[in-house]
Write a protein that holds these residues in place. Structure first.
Motif, PDB file in Angstrom:
ATOM      1  N   UNK A   1       0.830  -1.211   0.000  1.00 38.91           N
ATOM      2  CA  UNK A   1       0.000   0.000   0.000  1.00 38.91           C
ATOM      3  C   UNK A   1       0.858   1.252   0.000  1.00 38.91           C
ATOM      4  N   UNK A   2       1.942   1.230   0.764  1.00 38.44           N
ATOM      5  CA  UNK A   2       2.869   2.371   0.771  1.00 38.44           C
ATOM      6  C   UNK A   2       3.517   2.534  -0.598  1.00 38.44           C
ATOM      7  N   UNK A   3       3.850   1.423  -1.243  1.00 38.08           N
ATOM      8  CA  UNK A   3       4.403   1.467  -2.597  1.00 38.08           C
ATOM      9  C   UNK A   3       3.398   2.095  -3.550  1.00 38.08           C
ATOM     10  N   UNK A   4       2.141   1.703  -3.421  1.00 40.76           N
ATOM     11  CA  UNK A   4       1.081   2.305  -4.241  1.00 40.76           C
ATOM     12  C   UNK A   4       1.007   3.811  -3.994  1.00 40.76           C
ATOM     13  N   UNK A   5       1.143   4.218  -2.740  1.00 45.32           N
ATOM     14  CA  UNK A   5       1.070   5.640  -2.387  1.00 45.32           C
ATOM     15  C   UNK A   5       2.241   6.420  -2.970  1.00 45.32           C
ATOM     16  N   UNK A   6       3.442   5.861  -2.900  1.00 49.21           N
ATOM     17  CA  UNK A   6       4.649   6.585  -3.298  1.00 49.21           C
ATOM     18  C   UNK A   6       5.006   6.404  -4.771  1.00 49.21           C
ATOM     19  N   UNK A   7       4.654   5.259  -5.323  1.00 50.58           N
ATOM     20  CA  UNK A   7       5.074   4.928  -6.702  1.00 50.58           C
ATOM     21  C   UNK A   7       3.892   4.376  -7.503  1.00 50.58           C
ATOM     22  N   UNK A   8       2.786   5.095  -7.573  1.00 50.18           N
ATOM     23  CA  UNK A   8       1.574   4.524  -8.171  1.00 50.18           C
ATOM     24  C   UNK A   8       1.724   4.130  -9.633  1.00 50.18           C
ATOM     25  N   UNK A   9       2.551   4.834 -10.380  1.00 49.80           N
ATOM     26  CA  UNK A   9       2.682   4.529 -11.809  1.00 49.80           C
ATOM     27  C   UNK A   9       3.434   3.226 -12.053  1.00 49.80           C
ATOM     28  N   UNK A  10       4.025   2.683 -11.013  1.00 50.21           N
ATOM     29  CA  UNK A  10       4.792   1.448 -11.162  1.00 50.21           C
ATOM     30  C   UNK A  10       3.971   0.215 -10.799  1.00 50.21           C
ATOM     31  N   UNK A  11       2.732   0.422 -10.386  1.00 46.59           N
ATOM     32  CA  UNK A  11       1.884  -0.682  -9.939  1.00 46.59           C
ATOM     33  C   UNK A  11       0.933  -1.082 -11.059  1.00 46.59           C
ATOM     34  N   UNK A  12       1.068  -2.300 -11.530  1.00 45.86           N
ATOM     35  CA  UNK A  12       0.171  -2.818 -12.559  1.00 45.86           C
ATOM     36  C   UNK A  12      -1.069  -3.455 -11.940  1.00 45.86           C
ATOM     37  N   UNK A  13      -0.912  -3.976 -10.751  1.00 49.80           N
ATOM     38  CA  UNK A  13      -2.017  -4.535  -9.969  1.00 49.80           C
ATOM     39  C   UNK A  13      -1.520  -4.706  -8.546  1.00 49.80           C
ATOM     40  N   UNK A  14      -2.472  -4.758  -7.599  1.00 54.74           N
ATOM     41  CA  UNK A  14      -2.135  -4.954  -6.187  1.00 54.74           C
ATOM     42  C   UNK A  14      -2.701  -6.282  -5.707  1.00 54.74           C
ATOM     43  N   UNK A  15      -1.917  -6.964  -4.864  1.00 53.15           N
ATOM     44  CA  UNK A  15      -2.381  -8.167  -4.180  1.00 53.15           C
ATOM     45  C   UNK A  15      -2.158  -7.948  -2.693  1.00 53.15           C
ATOM     46  N   UNK A  16      -3.239  -7.906  -1.940  1.00 54.53           N
ATOM     47  CA  UNK A  16      -3.181  -7.596  -0.513  1.00 54.53           C
ATOM     48  C   UNK A  16      -3.694  -8.789   0.276  1.00 54.53           C
ATOM     49  N   UNK A  17      -2.803  -9.446   0.991  1.00 54.72           N
ATOM     50  CA  UNK A  17      -3.158 -10.642   1.742  1.00 54.72           C
ATOM     51  C   UNK A  17      -3.071 -10.381   3.238  1.00 54.72           C
ATOM     52  N   UNK A  18      -4.169 -10.605   3.953  1.00 59.07           N
ATOM     53  CA  UNK A  18      -4.163 -10.612   5.414  1.00 59.07           C
ATOM     54  C   UNK A  18      -3.469  -9.370   5.968  1.00 59.07           C
ATOM     55  N   UNK A  19      -4.061  -8.212   5.663  1.00 55.59           N
ATOM     56  CA  UNK A  19      -3.463  -6.942   6.040  1.00 55.59           C
ATOM     57  C   UNK A  19      -4.572  -5.956   6.385  1.00 55.59           C
ATOM     58  N   UNK A  20      -4.201  -4.778   6.835  1.00 56.89           N
ATOM     59  CA  UNK A  20      -5.192  -3.761   7.202  1.00 56.89           C
ATOM     60  C   UNK A  20      -4.698  -2.392   6.773  1.00 56.89           C
ATOM     61  N   UNK A  21      -5.662  -1.499   6.526  1.00 61.43           N
ATOM     62  CA  UNK A  21      -5.338  -0.193   5.945  1.00 61.43           C
ATOM     63  C   UNK A  21      -5.250   0.958   6.930  1.00 61.43           C
ATOM     64  N   UNK A  22      -5.981   0.981   8.057  1.00 60.77           N
ATOM     65  CA  UNK A  22      -5.947   2.162   8.926  1.00 60.77           C
ATOM     66  C   UNK A  22      -4.587   2.386   9.569  1.00 60.77           C
ATOM     67  N   UNK A  23      -4.354   3.622  10.022  1.00 61.55           N
ATOM     68  CA  UNK A  23      -3.133   3.950  10.745  1.00 61.55           C
ATOM     69  C   UNK A  23      -3.064   3.165  12.047  1.00 61.55           C
ATOM     70  N   UNK A  24      -1.880   3.028  12.567  1.00 59.82           N
ATOM     71  CA  UNK A  24      -1.705   2.348  13.847  1.00 59.82           C
ATOM     72  C   UNK A  24      -2.401   3.121  14.965  1.00 59.82           C
ATOM     73  N   UNK A  25      -2.973   2.398  15.900  1.00 64.54           N
ATOM     74  CA  UNK A  25      -3.606   3.020  17.058  1.00 64.54           C
ATOM     75  C   UNK A  25      -2.560   3.347  18.119  1.00 64.54           C
ATOM     76  N   UNK A  26      -2.927   4.161  19.084  1.00 59.85           N
ATOM     77  CA  UNK A  26      -2.013   4.464  20.194  1.00 59.85           C
ATOM     78  C   UNK A  26      -1.648   3.186  20.941  1.00 59.85           C
TER      79      UNK A  26
END
Length: 275
Positions: free
Chosen positions: A103-128
């Motif tokens: 996801x960070x790669x998608x954020x920083x280098x979006x033009x380099x991503x042809x497709x994303x595969x996200x396995x067993x992960x989460x998107x929100x920021x870390x909690x306190x």
């Protein structure tokens, strides 16, 4: 296995399959190494794909950067590795922390991503609470090493029933965890404690996305995968039965079928639309 010096570190990686194949970059989670993806690399290369599986800095045979390593550091390492391999765009996939790096790669280098595969992960920021936990765990790993931790979490990394039912898989996962340098694991934990929120990044993705989750994952349960799917409604969501946090290791046949089906249908359809 290959190695290259980049961004102040030496990264070890496998580059498998035909050089003309569609590149698939697979990112392992914490505290593992590139061999976590061995079943997927075998299936993908047999189908004609080029598969790149790196040891992230601090893991496997790659060099250690003590202190704190952010997800952005890992993402930029991977962009530099693709540069080294003369790969412009790739399918980028990851599991757990590796999914957050994707996801960070998608954020920083979006033009380099042809497709994303996200396995067993989460998107929100870390909690306190999560920040405190990860920093405490980093302290503990530096003081005690990896052995006790590995034994404590094996029945969360794998579904508990698979620890007994799949002893070879359990031993392979334990071996990876125990072999990890505590300094590398601690640095990644401290950096991951500062991770940002990726929900806006995911909502803006227009490339094909595959979301995979083990039905009995306790770290990032099916609800987390469903939350990502709501952010990316055009994504494909696959729940792998009889698996926990590492379905690619626990149920490689089912995982590989989902991945290959995604690459041969969704990605091909998207390419046709672009054309």
């Amino acid at each position: 296995m290959n190695a290259t010096a980049l961004r102040g570190a030496t990264l070890h990686y496998d580059d498998l399959g035909p050089s003309t194949g569609l590149p698939v970059l697979l990112i392992h989670g914490h505290p593992f190494n590139r061999t976590l993806w061995a079943p997927q690399a075998e299936a993908l290369t047999a189908a004609g794909y080029r598969v790149i599986t790196p040891d992230l800095r601090g893991y496997g045979r790659s060099s250690v950067t003590p202190g704190k390593v952010f997800l952005s550091d890992f993402a930029d390492d991977l962009a530099a590795l693709l540069d080294h391999l003369d790969i412009g765009r790739a399918v980028v996939g990851g599991v757990s922390m590796g999914g957050q790096i994707a996801m960070e790669f998608q954020h920083r280098h979006p033009r380099r991503v042809q497709a994303l595969v996200l396995s067993d992960t989460s998107a929100p920021a870390e909690t306190d609470e999560g920040k405190e936990f990860r920093n405490r765990l980093a302290d503990r790993l530096l003081a005690e090493g990896m052995d006790c931790y590995a034994g404590e979490v094996i029945d969360k990394m794998l579904a508990p029933y698979n620890v007994a039912a799949l002893p070879d898989v359990a031993e392979r996962v334990l071996g990876m965890m125990r072999a990890t340098d505590p300094r590398g694991a601690a640095a990644a934990l401290r950096g991951r404690a500062e991770r940002p929120d990726y929900r806006d990044t995911l909502a803006a993705v227009r490339e094909p996305v595959l979301i995979v989750v083990g039905a009995d994952d306790v770290y990032t349960p099916v609800a987390d995968a469903e939350a990502i799917h709501r952010l990316v409604p055009h994504a494909t969501l696959v729940v792998i039965e009889k698996a926990g946090h590492l379905p690619g290791a626990e149920q490689p046949g089912a995982f590989n079928r989902a991945l290959l089906d995604f690459l041969t249908t969704q990605l091909a359809r998207h390419a046709g639309m672009e054309g």
